[in-house]
Scaffold this motif. Structure first.
Motif, PDB file in Angstrom:
ATOM      1  N   ALA A 294      38.832  80.257   8.675  1.00 40.35           N
ATOM      2  CA  ALA A 294      38.534  80.699   7.306  1.00 40.35           C
ATOM      3  C   ALA A 294      37.651  79.660   6.600  1.00 40.35           C
ATOM      4  O   ALA A 294      36.676  80.018   5.906  1.00 40.35           O
ATOM      5  CB  ALA A 294      39.830  80.913   6.536  1.00 40.35           C
ATOM      6  N   GLU A 295      37.959  78.384   6.805  1.00 34.92           N
ATOM      7  CA  GLU A 295      37.150  77.320   6.201  1.00 34.92           C
ATOM      8  C   GLU A 295      35.731  77.361   6.750  1.00 34.92           C
ATOM      9  O   GLU A 295      34.751  77.201   6.007  1.00 34.92           O
ATOM     10  CB  GLU A 295      37.789  75.955   6.501  1.00 34.92           C
ATOM     11  N   ASN A 296      35.591  77.599   8.035  1.00 35.21           N
ATOM     12  CA  ASN A 296      34.283  77.677   8.671  1.00 35.21           C
ATOM     13  C   ASN A 296      33.463  78.838   8.089  1.00 35.21           C
ATOM     14  O   ASN A 296      32.272  78.676   7.780  1.00 35.21           O
ATOM     15  CB  ASN A 296      34.468  77.841  10.180  1.00 35.21           C
ATOM     16  N   GLU A 297      34.086  80.017   7.908  1.00 37.18           N
ATOM     17  CA  GLU A 297      33.393  81.174   7.314  1.00 37.18           C
ATOM     18  C   GLU A 297      32.948  80.876   5.884  1.00 37.18           C
ATOM     19  O   GLU A 297      31.837  81.204   5.479  1.00 37.18           O
ATOM     20  CB  GLU A 297      34.312  82.408   7.330  1.00 37.18           C
ATOM     21  N   TYR A 298      33.834  80.228   5.121  1.00 37.75           N
ATOM     22  CA  TYR A 298      33.504  79.869   3.739  1.00 37.75           C
ATOM     23  C   TYR A 298      32.275  78.952   3.697  1.00 37.75           C
ATOM     24  O   TYR A 298      31.347  79.157   2.913  1.00 37.75           O
ATOM     25  CB  TYR A 298      34.705  79.194   3.079  1.00 37.75           C
ATOM     26  N   LEU A 299      32.259  77.931   4.564  1.00 35.44           N
ATOM     27  CA  LEU A 299      31.135  76.991   4.575  1.00 35.44           C
ATOM     28  C   LEU A 299      29.833  77.674   5.003  1.00 35.44           C
ATOM     29  O   LEU A 299      28.755  77.358   4.485  1.00 35.44           O
ATOM     30  CB  LEU A 299      31.448  75.810   5.492  1.00 35.44           C
ATOM     31  N   LYS A 300      29.910  78.627   5.920  1.00 41.24           N
ATOM     32  CA  LYS A 300      28.719  79.373   6.339  1.00 41.24           C
ATOM     33  C   LYS A 300      28.146  80.176   5.169  1.00 41.24           C
ATOM     34  O   LYS A 300      26.936  80.192   4.928  1.00 41.24           O
ATOM     35  CB  LYS A 300      29.050  80.324   7.498  1.00 41.24           C
ATOM     36  N   LYS A 301      29.026  80.845   4.420  1.00 33.03           N
ATOM     37  CA  LYS A 301      28.578  81.637   3.267  1.00 33.03           C
ATOM     38  C   LYS A 301      28.005  80.742   2.179  1.00 33.03           C
ATOM     39  O   LYS A 301      26.984  81.072   1.569  1.00 33.03           O
ATOM     40  CB  LYS A 301      29.734  82.472   2.714  1.00 33.03           C
ATOM     41  N   LEU A 302      28.642  79.610   1.959  1.00 30.41           N
ATOM     42  CA  LEU A 302      28.138  78.671   0.950  1.00 30.41           C
ATOM     43  C   LEU A 302      26.761  78.159   1.355  1.00 30.41           C
ATOM     44  O   LEU A 302      25.846  78.085   0.524  1.00 30.41           O
ATOM     45  CB  LEU A 302      29.110  77.500   0.787  1.00 30.41           C
ATOM     46  N   ASN A 303      26.604  77.842   2.603  1.00 23.37           N
ATOM     47  CA  ASN A 303      25.317  77.361   3.111  1.00 23.37           C
ATOM     48  C   ASN A 303      24.245  78.444   2.948  1.00 23.37           C
ATOM     49  O   ASN A 303      23.094  78.154   2.584  1.00 23.37           O
ATOM     50  CB  ASN A 303      25.459  76.946   4.581  1.00 23.37           C
ATOM     51  N   ALA A 304      24.597  79.712   3.203  1.00 24.38           N
ATOM     52  CA  ALA A 304      23.645  80.818   3.057  1.00 24.38           C
ATOM     53  C   ALA A 304      23.215  80.961   1.590  1.00 24.38           C
ATOM     54  O   ALA A 304      22.022  81.194   1.296  1.00 24.38           O
ATOM     55  CB  ALA A 304      24.249  82.106   3.568  1.00 24.38           C
TER      56      ALA A 304
ATOM     57  N   VAL B 124      23.178  78.592  -0.743  1.00 22.61           N
ATOM     58  CA  VAL B 124      22.329  77.434  -1.091  1.00 22.61           C
ATOM     59  C   VAL B 124      20.933  77.654  -0.528  1.00 22.61           C
ATOM     60  O   VAL B 124      19.923  77.396  -1.213  1.00 22.61           O
ATOM     61  CB  VAL B 124      22.953  76.121  -0.563  1.00 22.61           C
ATOM     62  N   GLN B 125      20.831  78.157   0.668  1.00 25.11           N
ATOM     63  CA  GLN B 125      19.535  78.405   1.296  1.00 25.11           C
ATOM     64  C   GLN B 125      18.760  79.494   0.543  1.00 25.11           C
ATOM     65  O   GLN B 125      17.555  79.394   0.345  1.00 25.11           O
ATOM     66  CB  GLN B 125      19.731  78.829   2.762  1.00 25.11           C
ATOM     67  N   LYS B 126      19.466  80.545   0.061  1.00 24.49           N
ATOM     68  CA  LYS B 126      18.849  81.627  -0.691  1.00 24.49           C
ATOM     69  C   LYS B 126      18.245  81.102  -1.991  1.00 24.49           C
ATOM     70  O   LYS B 126      17.143  81.471  -2.378  1.00 24.49           O
ATOM     71  CB  LYS B 126      19.898  82.693  -0.996  1.00 24.49           C
ATOM     72  N   ARG B 127      18.976  80.228  -2.664  1.00 24.21           N
ATOM     73  CA  ARG B 127      18.467  79.642  -3.908  1.00 24.21           C
ATOM     74  C   ARG B 127      17.222  78.808  -3.660  1.00 24.21           C
ATOM     75  O   ARG B 127      16.291  78.810  -4.451  1.00 24.21           O
ATOM     76  CB  ARG B 127      19.539  78.775  -4.574  1.00 24.21           C
ATOM     77  N   LYS B 128      17.258  78.041  -2.584  1.00 24.30           N
ATOM     78  CA  LYS B 128      16.094  77.207  -2.267  1.00 24.30           C
ATOM     79  C   LYS B 128      14.872  78.083  -1.989  1.00 24.30           C
ATOM     80  O   LYS B 128      13.753  77.744  -2.361  1.00 24.30           O
ATOM     81  CB  LYS B 128      16.374  76.316  -1.043  1.00 24.30           C
TER      82      LYS B 128
END
Length: 164
Positions: free
Chosen positions: A141-151, A153-157
């Motif tokens: 679950a933590e891994n999925e959360y970090l993947k979504k957060l990373n996505a 952040v990348q979208k904003r950039k």
């Protein structure tokens, strides 16, 4: 350092006759002298059999008799010498007796315990398995959360205008 029975008997004879005993080398003079004195005490208590490397195995009754003498007030060293054993061995038996009673003395624990016999410290393996499965679920679950957060952040950039 191990010495032959004949060497021990020769040292005892010289000690009792007051003759000089040459050190065999490999140990301090005082240490060797103390060893010879111990051999003399064992020889006086048990005779030649006390000087042999392979002494007869002690039964749990013999061990209990020695322990009771110690608990009765005699010193460990005097009881050990009168029975031709080392003090540390009698001390070890006393600790086993205090911890496990007579049943501890009846067990024959020679040599190192087998590594294959060791089990995990937890007594119930199903609880351990459930705990590990729960931990795995949390990590996923933590891994999925970090993947979504990373996505995100990348979208904003990607939306920000690029500087030239």
């Amino acid at each position: 350092m191990r010495f032959t029975k004949e060497f021990k008997l020769e040292c005892i004879r010289k000690y009792k006759a007051g003759e000089r005993i040459d050190d065999p080398g490999g140990c301090k003079h005082e240490t060797f002298r103390n060893t010879v004195v111990e051999w003399v005490r064992i020889y006086d208590a048990m005779g030649e059999i006390g000087l042999e490397h392979k002494k007869p195995k002690r039964s749990w009754q013999d061990k209990l008799d020695m322990i009771e003498r110690v608990l009765g007030g005699e010193s460990i060293k005097s009881v050990a010498l009168s029975n031709g054993i080392k003090g540390y061995l009698l001390s070890k038996w006393c600790k086993i007796y205090k911890k496990s009673g007579i049943d501890g003395l009846k067990l024959d624990r020679r040599g190192r315990p087998s590594k294959t016999m060791k089990k995990p410290k937890t007594s119930n393996e199903s609880e351990t398995k459930k705990g590990l499965e729960k931990e795995l679920e949390l990590l996923r679950a933590e891994n999925e959360y970090l993947k979504k957060l990373n996505a995100l952040v990348q979208k904003r950039k990607d939306r920000q205008p690029k500087k030239k």
